[in-house]
Design an enzyme around this catalytic site. Structure first.
Site, mmCIF file in Angstrom:
data_model
loop_
_atom_site.group_PDB
_atom_site.id
_atom_site.type_symbol
_atom_site.label_atom_id
_atom_site.label_comp_id
_atom_site.label_asym_id
_atom_site.label_seq_id
_atom_site.Cartn_x
_atom_site.Cartn_y
_atom_site.Cartn_z
ATOM 1 N N HIS A 199 -29.386 -5.274 -37.682
ATOM 2 C CA HIS A 199 -28.466 -3.977 -37.773
ATOM 3 C C HIS A 199 -28.815 -3.236 -38.615
ATOM 4 O O HIS A 199 -28.544 -2.697 -39.590
ATOM 5 C CB HIS A 199 -27.321 -4.308 -37.321
ATOM 6 N N TYR A 208 -14.540 5.314 -37.848
ATOM 7 C CA TYR A 208 -14.630 5.489 -36.679
ATOM 8 C C TYR A 208 -14.407 3.563 -36.472
ATOM 9 O O TYR A 208 -14.810 3.433 -34.494
ATOM 10 C CB TYR A 208 -16.286 5.732 -35.788
ATOM 11 N N TYR A 223 -19.770 -12.493 -29.145
ATOM 12 C CA TYR A 223 -20.627 -13.091 -28.578
ATOM 13 C C TYR A 223 -20.112 -14.085 -27.862
ATOM 14 O O TYR A 223 -20.190 -14.691 -26.526
ATOM 15 C CB TYR A 223 -21.561 -12.900 -29.019
#
Length: 376
Positions: free
Chosen positions: A154, A258, A269
């Site tokens: 990331h 956001y 996951y």
């Protein structure tokens, strides 16, 4: 950024849509345009980003650390190790985006994003450099995201240059540090806006505010790997990876939040809930959501001449989804989606609109390809 651009970008938050995931998934399919796909080049080593040189050649970054110049016919003109200071190549990290400066024709200046550090302490870095006689020179680091983190996931790393020549660089949350996407004191899970020398623009949304990193442009992101600016409307679009589902297309506006990880359409996951909220007061809703996840990796806003019926459409290349997604926008809303190239069954890392109006794609892998989409 000049005042008019800032006002325009901030005003765009009013266009952000409050759509439910169910509505997003019920869009109509659209008729296919007749096209063909050519292979321009092969044997690229985990190609990550593509830029078009003024002389008709291509500039490609390989995540493994090479900068490759391809001739117009796809043959290799030059391959060189990008000698970026402290570059860290592992898992999702390495050499990432390449962006030619607005004055590249006269200056040869370009920008390279990359992961830097080591497995125990690394970050996303940005460097400026010059390409002189096809040699990368004058390499100078201009930004290093803080704080450093462990792991190799990331990083974000996509860039765009705005009309005032400032740069917006996308970042990730470091995977194991997702709560920090809401911490304005640093850069994890943010987009940042910088001058071409890496300084903080005087009109950034949080500049000179105590306890807030002046570079921060937007916050609440997971892993932003696509960003495009529309010069006709002044809109700035980005997309980001969700966890298990919840990939987002967003309309960015200076200073806005956001949502990640407070508001998300995805789950962890393991199947556990990341948050009980898909929407949250004071946080911007996505324009569009993909569930299940497609793992969006590149993005282009089509404004070429070869496909007039695709004018103003957004194209998103997908890794896990192994396809190219075309989004039709009408009055600021995503009104239709078309999935292209699914029969290739290959991970698509980047997508760009070429100066010739063709759509170019990079496949992801040790034997990657540069592909060109043309009308029949």
């Amino acid at each position: 950024m000049n005042t008019s651009i800032v006002k325009k970008l901030r005003a765009l938050q009013k266009l952000t849509l409050s759509l439910t995931c169910g509505a997003l998934l019920s869009l109509p399919l659209v008729a296919e345009t007749s096209w063909r796909l050519d292979t321009v080049a092969s044997d690229l080593d985990f190609a990550w980003s593509l830029a078009f040189m003024p002389d008709g050649r291509f500039l490609v970054t390989e995540r493994t650390g090479q900068l490759v110049i391809l001739n117009a016919d796809g043959s290799e003109a030059k391959r060189q190790a990008a000698a970026l200071p402290d570059m860290f190549v592992a898992a999702q990290g390495g050499l990432l985006d390449v962006l030619l400066a607005a004055d590249f024709d006269s200056s040869g200046r370009l920008f390279l994003s990359y992961s830097c550090g080591n497995l125990n302490a690394n970050s996303t870095c940005l460097a400026s450099a010059q390409l002189v006689n096809d040699e990368l020179t004058a390499i100078r680091p201009i930004f290093r995201a803080q704080p450093e983190r462990r792991g190799a996931a990331h990083y974000g790393g996509r860039m765009v240059q705005l009309p005032d020549e400032t740069l917006v660089l996308t970042l990730g949350d470091g995977f194991d540090y997702r709560e920090q996407a809401q911490n304005k004191a640093h850069h994890l899970g943010k987009t940042v806006r910088l001058t071409v020398d890496g300084a903080v623009p005087a009109d950034n949304p949080f500049v000179h505010q105590a306890g807030i990193a002046g570079e921060v442009f937007t916050l609440g992101h997971r892993n932003v790997q696509g960003i495009v600016y529309d010069p006709q409307t002044g809109q700035l679009f980005s997309h980001e990876h969700g966890p298990k589902g919840g990939d987002e297309l967003n309309l960015l506006s200076a200073g806005q939040n956001y949502g990640w990880p407070v508001a998300t359409y995805g789950v962890d996951y393991t199947g556990a809930r990341v948050s009980p909220y898909q929407r949250f007061v004071g946080m911007q809703d996505p324009l569009y959501v993909w569930t299940p996840s497609i793992a969006p990796a590149g993005m282009t806003l089509y404004q070429g001449a070869l496909f007039p019926e695709w004018q103003g459409n957004i194209f998103v290349s997908a890794l896990a989804g192994k396809a190219l997604h075309r989004l039709q926008l009408t009055a600021g809303k995503v009104t239709a989606e078309q999935v292209l190239l699914a029969d290739l069954a290959t991970r698509l890392r980047d997508v760009r609109t070429g100066p010739d109006g063709a759509i170019y794609l990079l496949t992801d892998g040790a034997k990657g390809q540069l592909l060109r989409l043309l009308p029949n």
